[in-house]
Motif scaffolding. Structure first.
Motif, short mmCIF file in Angstrom:
data_model
loop_
_atom_site.label_atom_id
_atom_site.label_comp_id
_atom_site.label_asym_id
_atom_site.label_seq_id
_atom_site.Cartn_x
_atom_site.Cartn_y
_atom_site.Cartn_z
N LYS A 285 68.23 -77.29 64.50
CA LYS A 285 68.60 -75.94 64.94
C LYS A 285 68.18 -74.89 63.93
N TYR A 286 67.99 -75.34 62.70
CA TYR A 286 67.56 -74.44 61.63
C TYR A 286 66.43 -75.08 60.84
N SER A 287 65.66 -74.23 60.18
CA SER A 287 64.55 -74.67 59.33
C SER A 287 64.83 -74.26 57.89
N LEU A 288 64.24 -75.00 56.94
CA LEU A 288 64.38 -74.65 55.53
C LEU A 288 63.44 -73.51 55.12
N LYS A 289 62.61 -73.06 56.03
CA LYS A 289 61.77 -71.86 55.85
C LYS A 289 61.02 -71.84 54.52
N ASN A 290 60.27 -72.94 54.28
CA ASN A 290 59.41 -73.03 53.10
C ASN A 290 60.16 -72.99 51.77
N LEU A 291 61.44 -73.35 51.80
CA LEU A 291 62.19 -73.49 50.55
C LEU A 291 61.46 -74.51 49.67
N LYS A 292 61.19 -74.16 48.44
CA LYS A 292 60.45 -75.03 47.53
C LYS A 292 61.38 -76.08 46.92
N ILE A 293 61.09 -77.34 47.22
CA ILE A 293 62.00 -78.43 46.86
C ILE A 293 61.26 -79.51 46.08
N ALA A 294 61.84 -79.90 44.95
CA ALA A 294 61.33 -81.03 44.17
C ALA A 294 62.10 -82.27 44.59
N CYS A 295 61.44 -83.23 45.19
CA CYS A 295 62.10 -84.47 45.60
C CYS A 295 62.13 -85.43 44.41
N TYR A 296 63.33 -85.88 44.09
CA TYR A 296 63.52 -86.74 42.92
C TYR A 296 64.05 -88.10 43.36
N TYR A 297 63.31 -89.16 43.00
CA TYR A 297 63.63 -90.52 43.43
C TYR A 297 64.35 -91.33 42.37
N GLY A 298 64.12 -91.01 41.09
CA GLY A 298 64.72 -91.79 40.03
C GLY A 298 64.14 -93.19 39.95
N CYS A 299 64.88 -94.09 39.32
CA CYS A 299 64.39 -95.45 39.08
C CYS A 299 64.76 -96.45 40.17
N LEU A 300 65.98 -96.35 40.69
CA LEU A 300 66.54 -97.46 41.45
C LEU A 300 66.07 -97.57 42.88
N THR B 235 56.87 -90.94 48.61
CA THR B 235 56.77 -89.74 49.46
C THR B 235 57.81 -89.69 50.57
N SER B 236 58.72 -90.65 50.64
CA SER B 236 59.69 -90.70 51.75
C SER B 236 60.53 -89.44 51.84
N LEU B 237 61.13 -89.02 50.74
CA LEU B 237 61.94 -87.81 50.74
C LEU B 237 61.07 -86.58 51.02
N ASP B 238 59.86 -86.59 50.48
CA ASP B 238 58.95 -85.47 50.69
C ASP B 238 58.63 -85.29 52.18
N ARG B 239 58.43 -86.40 52.87
CA ARG B 239 58.12 -86.34 54.30
C ARG B 239 59.27 -85.73 55.09
N LEU B 240 60.49 -86.08 54.70
CA LEU B 240 61.65 -85.52 55.38
C LEU B 240 61.79 -84.03 55.08
N VAL B 241 61.59 -83.64 53.82
CA VAL B 241 61.68 -82.23 53.45
C VAL B 241 60.66 -81.40 54.22
N ASN B 242 59.44 -81.88 54.29
CA ASN B 242 58.40 -81.15 55.02
C ASN B 242 58.72 -81.06 56.51
N ALA B 243 59.30 -82.11 57.06
CA ALA B 243 59.67 -82.10 58.48
C ALA B 243 60.77 -81.07 58.74
N LEU B 244 61.60 -80.82 57.74
CA LEU B 244 62.69 -79.85 57.87
C LEU B 244 62.21 -78.41 57.68
N GLY B 245 60.94 -78.25 57.40
CA GLY B 245 60.40 -76.91 57.21
C GLY B 245 60.37 -76.46 55.77
N GLY B 246 60.76 -77.34 54.84
CA GLY B 246 60.70 -77.01 53.43
C GLY B 246 59.31 -77.28 52.87
N GLU B 247 59.09 -76.86 51.65
CA GLU B 247 57.83 -77.13 50.97
C GLU B 247 58.09 -78.14 49.86
N SER B 248 57.67 -79.38 50.09
CA SER B 248 57.85 -80.43 49.10
C SER B 248 56.80 -80.26 48.00
#
Length: 290
Positions: free
Chosen positions: A136-151, A168-181
């Motif tokens: 229903k909403y988009s992240l409108k190109n919000l710039k997001i750093a996806c952090y996976y860590g070690c585990l 890239t799993s989190l990145d793909r979701l962020v981009n799908a939400l309209g954010g900028e990974s």
């Protein structure tokens, strides 16, 4: 879509926001999560450092209960996810370990339950197309750093979650939400993990490095899938300010919280009030999907 769901010990304490947002997103997408009756601690992070058999038997006890239900096990906590996957690996590759674990938990378990992180369910079973259709909403190109860590990604031969150096799993979701990974070099750097309470000096140094790189890369927030990483990056910003004089004010949010916002769920039901660093910039970035 029915899955066994292992919430982990932190679900009702330090990672309640992760748990609440996972449940809320699941409900919104028609995912049914069923907790194994009588599940117990998986041993993260101290248990697996104490005794090898204990480190396998603890998660195996809950995996065996999930097997009785005939379901895959879904986990949101990266530490719990790691321990479950390692336990399966140990049991499948060592008849002696399987026997010892069986004696410890009072029944045989063969390591056969499929363990999946919640992001895998979103990407593989729900799929990007259905997820975006539900927005229903988009992240409108919000710039997001996806952090996976070690585990989430290591050891690669056991986890098989994503590329261990450039996931890239989190990145793909962020981009799908309209954010900028963002493409940044610290997405799998260690945040200090289990040293959070015993060696805060090391954790402050490690998290400062991660936060500085995210900020330098232009991030407006960091998205995570691990409660240990979230706590370290969120809470230790106060220590970084006191000890190093650096103020980042960088929101550290769970990927499930971002998804929930885009599905139209309220910040309250997604646990935003529990964050140490307020995330108004994230909430205010939302734009109505046309």
């Amino acid at each position: 879509m029915r899955y066994g769901y292992f919430p982990g010990c932190s679900a009702e304490s330090t990672a309640r926001d992760m748990h609440e947002s996972t449940i809320a997103v699941s409900r919104a997408l028609g995912i049914e999560l069923i907790e194994p009756k009588g599940w117990s601690c998986c041993g993260a992070t101290a248990g697996h450092q104490t005794d090898r058999l204990l480190s396998v038997a603890l998660p195996a006890a809950s995996l065996a209960k999930t097997k009785d239900e005939g379901l895959d096990m879904v986990v949101s906590c990266a530490a719990c996810y790691n321990r479950m996957k390692v336990a399966n690996h140990e049991i499948r590759n060592s008849p002696q370990m399987r026997s010892d674990v069986g004696n410890a938990i009072g029944r045989d378990y063969d390591g056969s339950v499929k363990v999946r992180h919640f992001t895998e369910i979103l990407l593989e079973d729900i799929g990007i197309e259905k997820l975006t259709e539900s927005m229903k909403y988009s992240l409108k190109n919000l710039k997001i750093a996806c952090y996976y860590g070690c585990l989430l990604v290591r050891p690669n031969e056991v986890m098989k979650f994503d590329d261990p150096e450039n996931p890239t799993s989190l990145d793909r979701l962020v981009n799908a939400l309209g954010g900028e990974s963002l493409d940044w070099p610290h997405k799998v750097e260690c945040c200090g993990g289990g040293l959070s309470m015993s060696r805060t000096d090391i954790v402050v140094s490690l998290t400062d490095s991660i936060l500085e790189m995210a900020q330098t890369s232009g991030a407006q927030c960091i998205a995570v899938g691990c409660p240990m990483c979230q706590i370290n990056l969120d809470m230790r910003q106060l220590d970084i300010l006191k000890q190093l004089g650096k103020s980042y004010e960088m929101p550290i949010v769970y990927i499930t919280q971002l998804i929930g916002l885009c599905l139209g769920l309220s910040p309250e039901e997604l646990g935003f009030a529990k964050l140490m660093i307020p995330a108004e910039t994230v909430v205010n970035a939302l734009g109505k999907v046309a």
